[in-house]
Design a protein around this motif. Structure first.
Motif, PDB file in Angstrom:
ATOM      1  N   ASP A   1     -66.836  30.775 -40.118  1.00 27.66           N
ATOM      2  CA  ASP A   1     -66.784  32.237 -40.113  1.00 27.66           C
ATOM      3  C   ASP A   1     -65.931  32.810 -38.979  1.00 27.66           C
ATOM      4  O   ASP A   1     -65.598  34.001 -38.981  1.00 27.66           O
ATOM      5  CB  ASP A   1     -68.192  32.848 -40.064  1.00 27.66           C
ATOM      6  N   LEU A   2     -65.561  31.967 -38.003  1.00 26.96           N
ATOM      7  CA  LEU A   2     -64.686  32.426 -36.922  1.00 26.96           C
ATOM      8  C   LEU A   2     -63.222  32.051 -37.147  1.00 26.96           C
ATOM      9  O   LEU A   2     -62.347  32.508 -36.405  1.00 26.96           O
ATOM     10  CB  LEU A   2     -65.142  31.844 -35.585  1.00 26.96           C
ATOM     11  N   ARG A   3     -62.955  31.239 -38.135  1.00 30.86           N
ATOM     12  CA  ARG A   3     -61.589  30.731 -38.318  1.00 30.86           C
ATOM     13  C   ARG A   3     -60.563  31.821 -38.630  1.00 30.86           C
ATOM     14  O   ARG A   3     -59.442  31.756 -38.112  1.00 30.86           O
ATOM     15  CB  ARG A   3     -61.586  29.637 -39.388  1.00 30.86           C
ATOM     16  N   PRO A   4     -60.898  32.826 -39.445  1.00 28.45           N
ATOM     17  CA  PRO A   4     -59.906  33.893 -39.653  1.00 28.45           C
ATOM     18  C   PRO A   4     -59.542  34.619 -38.359  1.00 28.45           C
ATOM     19  O   PRO A   4     -58.380  35.003 -38.157  1.00 28.45           O
ATOM     20  CB  PRO A   4     -60.612  34.830 -40.649  1.00 28.45           C
ATOM     21  N   THR A   5     -60.521  34.806 -37.480  1.00 25.32           N
ATOM     22  CA  THR A   5     -60.258  35.464 -36.196  1.00 25.32           C
ATOM     23  C   THR A   5     -59.301  34.642 -35.354  1.00 25.32           C
ATOM     24  O   THR A   5     -58.339  35.173 -34.771  1.00 25.32           O
ATOM     25  CB  THR A   5     -61.573  35.682 -35.424  1.00 25.32           C
ATOM     26  N   PHE A   6     -59.521  33.339 -35.299  1.00 26.02           N
ATOM     27  CA  PHE A   6     -58.652  32.488 -34.486  1.00 26.02           C
ATOM     28  C   PHE A   6     -57.280  32.309 -35.119  1.00 26.02           C
ATOM     29  O   PHE A   6     -56.289  32.135 -34.397  1.00 26.02           O
ATOM     30  CB  PHE A   6     -59.321  31.146 -34.212  1.00 26.02           C
ATOM     31  N   LYS A   7     -57.224  32.368 -36.429  1.00 19.13           N
ATOM     32  CA  LYS A   7     -55.911  32.323 -37.075  1.00 19.13           C
ATOM     33  C   LYS A   7     -55.082  33.538 -36.671  1.00 19.13           C
ATOM     34  O   LYS A   7     -53.884  33.434 -36.400  1.00 19.13           O
ATOM     35  CB  LYS A   7     -56.070  32.271 -38.591  1.00 19.13           C
ATOM     36  N   GLU A   8     -55.737  34.709 -36.607  1.00 18.76           N
ATOM     37  CA  GLU A   8     -55.041  35.923 -36.205  1.00 18.76           C
ATOM     38  C   GLU A   8     -54.709  35.902 -34.718  1.00 18.76           C
ATOM     39  O   GLU A   8     -53.626  36.347 -34.305  1.00 18.76           O
ATOM     40  CB  GLU A   8     -55.892  37.154 -36.533  1.00 18.76           C
ATOM     41  N   LEU A   9     -55.600  35.374 -33.894  1.00 21.82           N
ATOM     42  CA  LEU A   9     -55.298  35.221 -32.466  1.00 21.82           C
ATOM     43  C   LEU A   9     -54.068  34.340 -32.265  1.00 21.82           C
ATOM     44  O   LEU A   9     -53.186  34.652 -31.460  1.00 21.82           O
ATOM     45  CB  LEU A   9     -56.490  34.596 -31.738  1.00 21.82           C
ATOM     46  N   GLY A  10     -54.008  33.256 -33.024  1.00 21.06           N
ATOM     47  CA  GLY A  10     -52.858  32.370 -32.925  1.00 21.06           C
ATOM     48  C   GLY A  10     -51.581  33.044 -33.379  1.00 21.06           C
ATOM     49  O   GLY A  10     -50.531  32.904 -32.742  1.00 21.06           O
ATOM     50  N   ARG A  11     -51.669  33.787 -34.467  1.00 21.53           N
ATOM     51  CA  ARG A  11     -50.482  34.493 -34.968  1.00 21.53           C
ATOM     52  C   ARG A  11     -49.960  35.476 -33.936  1.00 21.53           C
ATOM     53  O   ARG A  11     -48.749  35.565 -33.694  1.00 21.53           O
ATOM     54  CB  ARG A  11     -50.820  35.235 -36.259  1.00 21.53           C
ATOM     55  N   LEU A  12     -50.864  36.210 -33.304  1.00 21.43           N
ATOM     56  CA  LEU A  12     -50.455  37.199 -32.314  1.00 21.43           C
ATOM     57  C   LEU A  12     -49.867  36.541 -31.059  1.00 21.43           C
ATOM     58  O   LEU A  12     -48.876  37.024 -30.507  1.00 21.43           O
ATOM     59  CB  LEU A  12     -51.648  38.082 -31.932  1.00 21.43           C
ATOM     60  N   ASP A  13     -50.465  35.441 -30.619  1.00 23.96           N
ATOM     61  CA  ASP A  13     -49.923  34.748 -29.448  1.00 23.96           C
ATOM     62  C   ASP A  13     -48.520  34.231 -29.714  1.00 23.96           C
ATOM     63  O   ASP A  13     -47.642  34.309 -28.841  1.00 23.96           O
ATOM     64  CB  ASP A  13     -50.844  33.600 -29.046  1.00 23.96           C
ATOM     65  N   VAL A  14     -48.308  33.692 -30.905  1.00 20.66           N
ATOM     66  CA  VAL A  14     -46.969  33.209 -31.264  1.00 20.66           C
ATOM     67  C   VAL A  14     -45.985  34.376 -31.291  1.00 20.66           C
ATOM     68  O   VAL A  14     -44.864  34.285 -30.765  1.00 20.66           O
ATOM     69  CB  VAL A  14     -46.991  32.483 -32.622  1.00 20.66           C
ATOM     70  N   LEU A  15     -46.390  35.480 -31.898  1.00 17.96           N
ATOM     71  CA  LEU A  15     -45.530  36.662 -31.972  1.00 17.96           C
ATOM     72  C   LEU A  15     -45.191  37.175 -30.574  1.00 17.96           C
ATOM     73  O   LEU A  15     -44.031  37.508 -30.277  1.00 17.96           O
ATOM     74  CB  LEU A  15     -46.233  37.753 -32.781  1.00 17.96           C
ATOM     75  N   ILE A  16     -46.187  37.234 -29.707  1.00 21.61           N
ATOM     76  CA  ILE A  16     -45.973  37.696 -28.331  1.00 21.61           C
ATOM     77  C   ILE A  16     -45.001  36.768 -27.606  1.00 21.61           C
ATOM     78  O   ILE A  16     -44.104  37.224 -26.886  1.00 21.61           O
ATOM     79  CB  ILE A  16     -47.323  37.772 -27.595  1.00 21.61           C
ATOM     80  N   ALA A  17     -45.168  35.456 -27.781  1.00 18.21           N
ATOM     81  CA  ALA A  17     -44.281  34.498 -27.107  1.00 18.21           C
ATOM     82  C   ALA A  17     -42.844  34.641 -27.595  1.00 18.21           C
ATOM     83  O   ALA A  17     -41.894  34.553 -26.809  1.00 18.21           O
ATOM     84  CB  ALA A  17     -44.783  33.078 -27.345  1.00 18.21           C
ATOM     85  N   GLN A  18     -42.675  34.870 -28.886  1.00 14.00           N
ATOM     86  CA  GLN A  18     -41.323  35.052 -29.430  1.00 14.00           C
ATOM     87  C   GLN A  18     -40.693  36.337 -28.893  1.00 14.00           C
ATOM     88  O   GLN A  18     -39.507  36.359 -28.535  1.00 14.00           O
ATOM     89  CB  GLN A  18     -41.392  35.088 -30.957  1.00 14.00           C
ATOM     90  N   LYS A  19     -41.485  37.398 -28.828  1.00 13.50           N
ATOM     91  CA  LYS A  19     -40.979  38.655 -28.277  1.00 13.50           C
ATOM     92  C   LYS A  19     -40.659  38.512 -26.792  1.00 13.50           C
ATOM     93  O   LYS A  19     -39.688  39.100 -26.293  1.00 13.50           O
ATOM     94  CB  LYS A  19     -41.995  39.781 -28.490  1.00 13.50           C
ATOM     95  N   LEU A  20     -41.462  37.726 -26.082  1.00 14.64           N
ATOM     96  CA  LEU A  20     -41.230  37.530 -24.653  1.00 14.64           C
ATOM     97  C   LEU A  20     -39.897  36.821 -24.416  1.00 14.64           C
ATOM     98  O   LEU A  20     -39.157  37.168 -23.489  1.00 14.64           O
ATOM     99  CB  LEU A  20     -42.375  36.720 -24.053  1.00 14.64           C
ATOM    100  N   THR A  21     -39.596  35.849 -25.247  1.00 13.04           N
ATOM    101  CA  THR A  21     -38.310  35.154 -25.126  1.00 13.04           C
ATOM    102  C   THR A  21     -37.151  36.135 -25.300  1.00 13.04           C
ATOM    103  O   THR A  21     -36.186  36.134 -24.535  1.00 13.04           O
ATOM    104  CB  THR A  21     -38.205  34.028 -26.171  1.00 13.04           C
TER     105      THR A  21
END
Length: 217
Positions: free
Chosen positions: A116-136
């Motif tokens: 029941d927590l996996r969708p939340t962590f999938k979204e956390l991962g997506r956002l972290d990846v997006l943030i890292a790409q924007k940071l670059t």
């Protein structure tokens, strides 16, 4: 001498962009490994973390050498000092990606968090990846718009982070104590990853605008 100095400053920026790119690759692999229980990918992240560490150390040596030889002042001094601080944050972001991968490896072949927590962590991962790409891209372009976007994305990460705590500490939670530990640790790693990106964005925007509070953490 001034031309050489400017070339060295450009090299500092190029190295920061390169490190940020490796961090983006690391968090993408780590979150994929975390959400799919891919132990091979997790081990790849763990094995490659030293590359980020070595590049960050090399950049620090260059920045210190510039300070010693060129004795920069005003904005040039702020650029070099900021590079040292940004390098430290990028190195820490790489460590956090490694921590996420280590959780995936430790719990393999099981998933790290309950269903029941996996969708939340999938979204956390997506956002972290997006943030890292924007940071670059931010370190390459110094775009104040990207700095603001990173701050806004971090707000979403913070909300998801709080939702994980609400879930595992709620009265309806049925998971084991180990599930609580894994979920809270993993959520904290994702949240801190984004926080470091915001810290870097603050420094970049300050150098561009002189406004230290333009991007709040």
């Amino acid at each position: 001498m001034r031309e050489v100095f400017q070339q060295e400053l450009e090299e500092v920026q190029e190295r920061l962009v390169r490190i940020a790119g490796l961090v983006a690759q690391s968090i993408e692999k780590a979150t994929t490994a975390f959400n799919s229980s891919d132990v091979s990918l997790a081990e790849n992240v763990i094995a490659d973390d030293h590359l980020i560490d070595e590049l960050a150390a090399s950049l620090d040596e260059l920045a210190i050498d510039i300070l010693a030889r060129q004795q920069p002042v005003a904005r040039d001094l702020r650029i070099v000092v900021s590079a040292l601080r940004i390098s430290a944050s990028l190195e820490r972001m790489g460590d956090l990606a490694e921590h996420i991968a280590q959780l995936a490896r430790t719990r393999f072949p099981e998933k790290v968090v309950p269903k029941d927590l996996r969708p939340t962590f999938k979204e956390l991962g997506r956002l972290d990846v997006l943030i890292a790409q924007k940071l670059t891209r931010l370190l390459e372009s110094e775009s104040t718009e990207l700095a603001t976007e990173i701050r806004d994305d971090d707000d979403l990460v913070d909300d998801l982070h709080l939702s994980v705590f609400d879930k595992v500490l709620g009265e309806t939670w049925k998971g084991a104590a180990s599930d609580i530990v894994d979920a809270t640790l993993a959520s904290r790693y994702h949240e801190r990853f984004a926080d470091h990106a915001v810290s870097i964005a603050k420094k970049v925007q300050y150098l561009q605008t002189g406004d230290w509070v333009a991007v709040s953490n």
